[in-house]
Design an enzyme around this catalytic site. Structure first.
Site, PDB file in Angstrom:
ATOM      1  CB  ALA A 108      -0.922   0.001   1.212  1.00 48.50           C
ATOM      2  CG  HIS A 134     -10.808  -2.253   5.664  1.00 52.31           C
ATOM      3  ND1 HIS A 134     -11.033  -0.934   6.037  1.00 52.31           N
ATOM      4  CD2 HIS A 134      -9.697  -2.225   4.895  1.00 52.31           C
ATOM      5  CE1 HIS A 134     -10.099  -0.170   5.515  1.00 52.31           C
ATOM      6  NE2 HIS A 134      -9.291  -0.925   4.816  1.00 52.31           N
ATOM      7  NE  ARG A 167      -5.487 -10.001  -3.361  1.00 54.48           N
ATOM      8  CZ  ARG A 167      -6.234 -10.866  -2.706  1.00 54.48           C
ATOM      9  NH1 ARG A 167      -5.844 -12.128  -2.614  1.00 54.48           N
ATOM     10  NH2 ARG A 167      -7.355 -10.487  -2.114  1.00 54.48           N
ATOM     11  CE1 TYR A 188      -2.433  -9.145  -0.167  1.00 54.87           C
ATOM     12  CE2 TYR A 188      -4.827  -9.091  -0.058  1.00 54.87           C
ATOM     13  CZ  TYR A 188      -3.640  -8.559  -0.507  1.00 54.87           C
ATOM     14  OH  TYR A 188      -3.659  -7.433  -1.282  1.00 54.87           O
ATOM     15  NE  ARG A 193      -8.354   8.197  -1.504  1.00 56.39           N
ATOM     16  CZ  ARG A 193      -7.134   7.679  -1.678  1.00 56.39           C
ATOM     17  NH1 ARG A 193      -6.807   7.119  -2.834  1.00 56.39           N
ATOM     18  NH2 ARG A 193      -6.244   7.717  -0.698  1.00 56.39           N
ATOM     19  CB  ALA A 208       2.397   0.868   4.213  1.00 58.84           C
ATOM     20  CE  LYS A 267      -7.615   6.695   8.798  1.00 59.46           C
ATOM     21  NZ  LYS A 267      -6.394   6.800   7.965  1.00 59.46           N
TER      22      LYS A 267
END
Length: 376
Positions: free
Chosen positions: A31, A101, A56, A80, A189, A34, A119
């Site tokens: 990410a 999530h 992935r 994962y 998003r 991170a 979040k």
């Protein structure tokens, strides 16, 4: 001066405390958030170290690990789960898209890992409730990463409100918007299936801050409006909410504010205004305050003043970001120590419940529930 120092200097790399083993973190997904949210803060924390990443794509994971100095890489379709199964890992940092999530936090908790979760914690309040219930059953720490809440600037604003210096609250306005072009149309998003939308992304901050400053949850959504990016995905949302004691709350969030005259990019909206019977508090940049922030207090009968705060009396350094304060609290919680601040189960559930109520008011509806079904 503190904000400049935080940008141009490199904090010292800390070693482990002699009486405490460092918590070993693994990252789910390569990410972009991170480095700021975990990798850099961990370098200055003596009890936190990032040892693994899962992606992935194995090639993407390898590249990410080389860039950030991460020892272990898990890649491919089972990457994962391989990370979750690693007995060396104590904590999973989950910055996956919103719609993932729930599944991967539930799996991480089932594997016995503490979780630092980006979040909004999930697409629905019920999913968040289930995650915390599992964490409690497993005696594990789960934290929704509302990093801004751990920085002293936001707590200072709350202290001014609670001091009654300006009298009772009348209204709260919280905003978070960026100029168009910052996020590409392909950005997650804007993907409804992954929990996209301005209200989910930037709006979760505005609602959290409004609730925190008010010291209570909205009783109703008085009005709400949106501008769409695509069907069911809001690019912009605004809402007015009723808060306890006759207080009103207004939130504004936008993933791509159009330019003035179609040419001039708009400045980010990163602020909050709290109106009280005896004056006003305005905060600039409550989300990334280490870069720059200001608290302007304007009493009706008194002298206007501007405050800035980068540290607590006995905690922090001027270069500590909100993420570094958050990591301090998270590690303390896992280690059985009392954190300086915390985002509780009830707080996380309530925040998403408000998001869902606003989406209901606009007619867009909640983001889709995960299809993952826990096996135990």
């Amino acid at each position: 001066m503190g904000s400049v120092y935080g940008i141009v200097s490199r904090p010292p790399i800390a070693g482990p405390l002699p009486d405490s083993k460092p918590l070993k973190f693994g990252i789910l997904g390569a990410a972009a958030i991170a480095p700021d949210a975990l990798l850099t803060p961990a370098k200055s924390h003596p009890e936190a170290v990032v040892v693994a990443v899962a992606a992935r794509s194995k090639a993407k994971g390898d590249e990410y690990a080389r860039k950030h100095g991460i020892a272990k890489v898990y890649g491919g379709p089972g990457g994962y789960q391989e990370l979750l199964d690693d007995p060396e890992i104590d904590v999973i940092y989950n910055p996956l898209p919103n719609g993932l999530h729930y599944e991967w936090t539930m799996k991480a908790l089932a594997a016995g890992k503490h979780v630092l979760l980006e979040k909004p914690a999930a697409n629905t309040a019920d999913e968040i409730r289930q995650m915390f219930e599992l964490a409690e059953q497993k005696n594990l720490v789960l934290l929704e990463a509302f990093h801004y809440r751990f920085h002293p600037v936001v707590q200072r604003v709350k202290a001014i409100i609670d001091s009654d210096e300006l009298g009772p609250l009348k209204s709260i306005q919280t905003s978070l918007g960026v100029h168009s072009g910052l996020f590409k149309s392909s950005d997650i998003r804007f993907d409804y299936s992954l929990g996209g939308g301005a209200l989910m992304d930037m709006g979760c901050y505005t609602i959290s801050a409004m609730r925190y400053f008010a010291g209570g949850d909205p009783t109703s959504v008085l009005s709400a409006a949106h501008e769409l990016d695509s069907p069911q995905v809001d690019r912009q949302t605004s809402a007015t909410l009723a808060l306890p004691g006759g207080v009103t709350g207004d939130i504004f969030c936008d993933l791509g504010m159009p330019p003035y005259l179609k040419l001039i990019p708009r400045l980010p909206r990163l602020g909050a205004v709290i109106e009280c019977e005896g004056g006003r508090i305005a905060i600039v940049n409550y989300v990334m305050p280490t870069i720059y922030h200001s608290i302007t207090v304007t009493p009706q009968n008194g002298k206007r003043r501007v405050e800035k705060v980068y540290t607590f009396p006995t905690l922090g350094e001027p270069w500590w970001t909100s993420y570094r304060y958050q990591l301090e609290a998270f590690v303390n919680k896992v280690k059985g120590r009392t954190p300086q601040a915390w985002v509780t189960k009830e707080d996380s559930i309530a925040n998403l419940a408000v998001i869902e109520s606003i989406y209901a008011k606009t007619g867009l509806g909640s983001r889709p529930k995960s299809e993952f079904i826990p096996t135990s």
